[in-house]
Design a protein around this motif. Structure first.
Motif, PDB file in Angstrom:
ATOM      1  N   LEU A 155      -5.639  -1.237  -8.493  1.00  0.00           N
ATOM      2  CA  LEU A 155      -4.626  -0.275  -8.079  1.00  0.00           C
ATOM      3  C   LEU A 155      -4.244   0.592  -9.269  1.00  0.00           C
ATOM      4  CD1 LEU A 155      -2.183  -2.177  -5.720  1.00  0.00           C
ATOM      5  CD2 LEU A 155      -3.964  -0.552  -5.133  1.00  0.00           C
ATOM      6  N   LYS A 162      -6.838   4.915 -13.461  1.00  0.00           N
ATOM      7  CA  LYS A 162      -7.530   3.733 -12.958  1.00  0.00           C
ATOM      8  C   LYS A 162      -8.226   3.007 -14.104  1.00  0.00           C
ATOM      9  CE  LYS A 162      -8.768   4.336  -8.343  1.00  0.00           C
ATOM     10  NZ  LYS A 162      -9.800   4.643  -7.361  1.00  0.00           N
ATOM     11  N   ASP A 368      -6.081   3.296  -0.113  1.00  0.00           N
ATOM     12  CA  ASP A 368      -4.737   3.846   0.096  1.00  0.00           C
ATOM     13  C   ASP A 368      -4.014   3.108   1.211  1.00  0.00           C
ATOM     14  OD1 ASP A 368      -4.977   5.682  -1.914  1.00  0.00           O
ATOM     15  OD2 ASP A 368      -5.573   7.344  -0.619  1.00  0.00           O
ATOM     16  N   LYS A 371      -2.924  -0.246  -0.154  1.00  0.00           N
ATOM     17  CA  LYS A 371      -1.779  -0.084  -1.056  1.00  0.00           C
ATOM     18  C   LYS A 371      -0.494   0.142  -0.278  1.00  0.00           C
ATOM     19  CE  LYS A 371       0.031   2.492  -4.970  1.00  0.00           C
ATOM     20  NZ  LYS A 371      -0.056   3.661  -5.847  1.00  0.00           N
ATOM     21  N   GLU A 380       6.142  -1.511  -6.527  1.00  0.00           N
ATOM     22  CA  GLU A 380       5.015  -0.967  -7.274  1.00  0.00           C
ATOM     23  C   GLU A 380       4.919  -1.619  -8.645  1.00  0.00           C
ATOM     24  OE1 GLU A 380       2.801   3.242  -8.231  1.00  0.00           O
ATOM     25  OE2 GLU A 380       4.733   3.237  -7.214  1.00  0.00           O
TER      26      GLU A 380
END
Length: 398
Positions: A155, A162, A368, A371, A380
């Motif tokens: 993530l 990244k 996505d 996540k 987060e």
């Protein structure tokens, strides 16, 4: 016996005053050095406490399925196992171990694996196909079995960067040689500062020609800047960089410093994401694991470091990729890591850099979605600071 001390300049009032001032300057300078040394020591402790590699949530595919009569050879199986984190020798930090005995590959997951140390298999081959599968713990042959899932991606953080952490021991020697040639060929010899390189950079600056431009920062200094400091160019940052470099060299081995560098160095953007580290870059630029690359591909990745935003567009401007690759190949030849024939063959090999919007196995829309689902359950900060492993139903082959 009588000893007489002749009066001279340094025994006079003025001389003693000057000596006192010099001594005071040394005391003050020592105090300032000690203060900042301790300050940056605490900064290092806070930033690098525990694992050197940054914690992050990893998203995995579904387990890979294998079956009897499947068209898969032993080399393909061992390549896959290497890519997902298995090793041919015992390694407590690996996801498992594989051993090759004749036409049979034994697969032993570790406690860190998806299978938690279970599901050990003996896979026997006939040529380029699977002949049989049986449990190593005993039992009847199996028609099909599952092996370790593949890492899809880590993530990204709030800066949309990244990473794909890799240990120093897992870095291919050819990549290490390319990086040393491009950035710091005396890295394993100096103590954080390469005075020969600094003198060379100063001379290049005096000549004022871009074609002779070179940086004076060693890999250790780049780690100090990347982990702890801003990119502002001023004397305060340079002094801080020097102090932190000294501490890093005292507290970590060369291999640990190189590992930090290999995982955090900025290597351009792919789409809307910043790429950090060579393991992530190998997937982003070539759609392959870092151990699967060739000499010109390693040279290209090492060549990106000098101007990442310029060279990262090599999918649209192939001549830029050639510039980065050829420069590092020449440096590797000068450092005797490769031969002239290697250079000639590497320059002929096409570099198949994937387009920025289709970089390999990462399934961006699926990631996505995963996540968003995770953010319903965790913050987060938790996802970016904990080593969560998320196993999904994604089949990378589809």
């Amino acid at each position: 016996m009588q000893i007489r001390v002749q009066r001279g300049f340094f025994t006079s009032t003025i001389g003693l005053t000057i000596l006192g001032i010099i001594f005071g300057i040394f005391v003050i300078a020592g105090g300032i050095f000690t203060y900042y040394y301790m300050k940056y020591s605490r900064m290092i402790d806070a930033r690098l406490s525990g694992n050197i590699l940054q914690n992050t949530t990893q998203i995995f595919s579904a387990p890979e399925h294998i079956s009897a009569a499947q068209a898969w050879g032993p080399d393909e199986l061992t390549d896959y196992l290497t890519r997902v984190g298995y090793r041919p020798e015992p390694d407590p930090n690996a996801l498992g171990q594989y051993t090759v005995q004749g036409d049979t590959v034994d697969v032993r997951p570790s406690k860190l694996s998806y299978f938690g140390g279970k599901n050990a298999l003996a896979v026997k081959f006939r040529g380029k196909s699977i002949r049989s599968i049986r449990p190593l713990e005993g039992g009847a042959e199996m028609d099909a079995a599952e092996i370790e899932p593949e890492l899809i991606t880590n993530l990204f953080d709030s800066a949309r960067e990244k990473r794909r952490p890799v240990r120093y021991e897992d870095l291919p020697v050819m990549l290490v040689d390319a990086i040393l040639s491009a950035e710091d060929k005396r890295f394993f010899e100096h103590g954080g500062f390469d005075f020969i390189r600094i003198a060379g950079a100063a001379w290049a600056d005096i000549r004022h020609t871009s074609q002779h431009y070179q940086g004076a920062s060693t890999i250790t200094m780049q780690v100090a800047r990347t982990f702890f400091l801003s990119t502002d160019r001023n004397w305060r940052r340079k002094l801080a960089e020097a102090l932190i470099s000294l501490e890093l060299e005292q507290r970590f081995s060369k291999q640990q410093i190189f590992e930090m560098y290999a995982n955090e160095v900025y290597l351009g953007n792919r789409g809307s994401f910043g790429i950090r580290g060579f393991s992530e870059a190998s997937v982003a630029y070539f759609g392959k694991d870092i151990r699967e690359l060739s000499l010109p591909e390693y040279a290209y990745l090492a060549g990106i470091i000098r101007a990442p935003n310029y060279y990262s567009s090599a999918d649209r401007h192939p001549e830029r990729g050639g510039q980065a690759r050829d420069r590092v190949l020449t440096q590797m030849l000068e450092n005797k890591y490769i031969t002239a024939q290697d250079v000639e063959e590497a320059k002929k090999e096409p570099m198949n850099i994937v387009h920025a919007t289709s970089s390999g196995r990462e399934a961006p829309y699926f990631v996505d979605m995963v996540k968003d689902h995770l953010l319903d359950e965790y913050s987060e900060n938790q996802l970016l600071s904990e080593n969560f492993r998320v196993y999904t139903t994604l089949d990378p082959a589809l």
